[in-house]
Design a protein around this motif. Structure first.
Motif, mmCIF file in Angstrom:
data_model
loop_
_atom_site.group_PDB
_atom_site.id
_atom_site.type_symbol
_atom_site.label_atom_id
_atom_site.label_comp_id
_atom_site.label_asym_id
_atom_site.label_seq_id
_atom_site.Cartn_x
_atom_site.Cartn_y
_atom_site.Cartn_z
ATOM 1 N N VAL A 1 26.952 -30.582 -14.039
ATOM 2 C CA VAL A 1 25.958 -29.556 -13.735
ATOM 3 C C VAL A 1 26.520 -28.554 -12.729
ATOM 4 N N ASP A 2 27.092 -29.056 -11.637
ATOM 5 C CA ASP A 2 27.668 -28.143 -10.654
ATOM 6 C C ASP A 2 28.832 -27.367 -11.255
ATOM 7 N N GLY A 3 29.585 -28.035 -12.125
ATOM 8 C CA GLY A 3 30.685 -27.355 -12.795
ATOM 9 C C GLY A 3 30.210 -26.228 -13.682
ATOM 10 N N ALA A 4 29.003 -26.376 -14.245
ATOM 11 C CA ALA A 4 28.442 -25.319 -15.093
ATOM 12 C C ALA A 4 28.202 -24.060 -14.285
ATOM 13 N N PHE A 5 27.657 -24.214 -13.070
ATOM 14 C CA PHE A 5 27.376 -23.036 -12.249
ATOM 15 C C PHE A 5 28.668 -22.310 -11.893
ATOM 16 N N ALA A 6 29.705 -23.057 -11.517
ATOM 17 C CA ALA A 6 30.982 -22.445 -11.162
ATOM 18 C C ALA A 6 31.628 -21.786 -12.371
ATOM 19 N N SER A 7 31.565 -22.455 -13.519
ATOM 20 C CA SER A 7 32.175 -21.916 -14.725
ATOM 21 C C SER A 7 31.479 -20.648 -15.190
ATOM 22 N N LEU A 8 30.153 -20.667 -15.177
ATOM 23 C CA LEU A 8 29.405 -19.475 -15.590
ATOM 24 C C LEU A 8 29.663 -18.311 -14.641
ATOM 25 N N ASP A 9 29.778 -18.606 -13.358
ATOM 26 C CA ASP A 9 30.149 -17.571 -12.391
ATOM 27 C C ASP A 9 31.456 -16.900 -12.797
ATOM 28 N N GLY A 10 32.463 -17.728 -13.097
ATOM 29 C CA GLY A 10 33.774 -17.200 -13.446
ATOM 30 C C GLY A 10 33.769 -16.432 -14.747
ATOM 31 N N TYR B 1 24.333 -24.813 -21.480
ATOM 32 C CA TYR B 1 24.557 -24.378 -20.097
ATOM 33 C C TYR B 1 24.434 -22.858 -20.097
ATOM 34 N N GLY B 2 23.531 -22.355 -19.294
ATOM 35 C CA GLY B 2 23.233 -20.931 -19.257
ATOM 36 C C GLY B 2 21.834 -20.756 -18.702
ATOM 37 N N PRO B 3 21.117 -19.700 -19.080
ATOM 38 C CA PRO B 3 19.753 -19.500 -18.594
ATOM 39 C C PRO B 3 18.831 -20.685 -18.868
ATOM 40 N N SER B 4 19.141 -21.475 -19.902
ATOM 41 C CA SER B 4 18.318 -22.647 -20.209
ATOM 42 C C SER B 4 18.335 -23.670 -19.083
ATOM 43 N N LEU B 5 19.336 -23.619 -18.213
ATOM 44 C CA LEU B 5 19.421 -24.585 -17.119
ATOM 45 C C LEU B 5 18.226 -24.493 -16.177
ATOM 46 N N LEU B 6 17.683 -23.301 -16.010
ATOM 47 C CA LEU B 6 16.526 -23.138 -15.135
ATOM 48 C C LEU B 6 15.314 -23.860 -15.716
ATOM 49 N N GLU B 7 15.076 -23.652 -17.006
ATOM 50 C CA GLU B 7 13.958 -24.332 -17.668
ATOM 51 C C GLU B 7 14.198 -25.833 -17.754
#
Length: 270
Positions: free
Chosen positions: A119-128, A250-256
């Motif tokens: 999960v944390d890796g998703a945030f870093a990856s999407l940032d990049g 992994y993307g905007p769906s993570l918020l929901e």
């Protein structure tokens, strides 16, 4: 289209150097999750997406020139992608085949590969990935990271162990080293096949007569569309029917996902 005069080099999740123009104007996405991430953040960038890209909703109605469909994640139409002349192609280590990505690079295209397993890796990856597209960190990503960070830790005594089928005929399930397993772990659910089963695979075939101990079955509606009438009858433990998009994307769906999945897992029926 003329070649941009200025290019810069970024590194993707695999450590590959990726040359991108100073201003990215045309992107092809080979992953539904990444399509949604870019489409929500800056929809005008997408010129090509896979046949499996369903989000953001209204993708095919985007302006006067909706993105072209370039077949699937495992069989992209390389010639069609090259013809679109993208500044950048975004892909994923698990979803896309190395041979297809190599063919795109050989054709002179810049290919940025994500590798998302936590999960944390998703945030870093999407940032990049979004930064490689020339985009600032969007509010939805900030909100998703906060939502997951705010989730309370599940006490060890309250954790459950789940089997997570993704297909039947043949039966297959989530195995080792997957983003889905990481999502469930954060929600207090251990994957019964976290070791990948006897074959140590990410998505092993399973024998319903020989399953590891579990007290829950999580049935997503994709890639196989499990329903109340198709799936739960095969098991003698509680089953939770959940959105496959919320469980695996992994993307905007993570918020929901952070606000919806905890309740969906609690509402498990036998």
């Amino acid at each position: 289209m003329a070649e941009p005069a200025t290019r810069e080099t970024v590194r993707d999740d695999l450590g590959n150097t990726v040359p991108v123009p100073a201003r990215v104007r045309r992107v092809v996405s080979l992953v539904p999750s990444l399509t949604e991430a870019i489409g929500v953040t800056e929809p005008g960038l997408l010129v090509g997406v896979t046949d499996w890209c369903t989000h953001p909703l209204g993708l095919d109605d985007a302006g006067s020139a909706p993105p072209a469909r370039v077949r699937g994640t495992k069989n992209p139409d390389v010639d069609a992608i090259v013809a679109l002349a993208p500044d950048l192609v975004v892909a994923n280590e698990e979803e896309n085949r190395p041979a297809d990505l190599a063919a795109l690079r050989d054709a002179g295209l810049a290919v940025y590969v994500t590798d998302i397993r936590t999960v944390d890796g998703a945030f870093a990856s999407l940032d990049g990935m979004l930064a490689a597209c020339g985009l600032e960190r969007p509010a939805w990503l900030e909100g998703a990271e906060k939502a997951w960070g705010d989730l309370p830790r599940v006490a060890d005594a309250d954790r459950r162990t789940a089997l997570v089928p993704i297909w039947r005929k043949p039966w297959m399930a989530v195995g080792r080293d997957t983003f889905t397993g990481a999502i469930l772990d954060r929600l207090g659910v251990d994957n019964a096949l976290a070791d990948g089963g006897p074959t140590a695979e990410r998505y092993p075939r399973i024998d319903l007569a020989d399953l590891p101990p579990h007290d829950l079955v999580v049935l997503p509606d994709e890639p196989y569309a499990f329903t109340a009438d198709d799936g739960p009858e095969a098991f003698d433990v509680p089953c939770a029917l959940v959105s496959g998009r919320l469980l695996t994307w992994y993307g905007p769906s993570l918020l929901e996902a952070a606000t919806t999945l905890p309740g969906a897992l609690r509402v498990a029926t036998t």
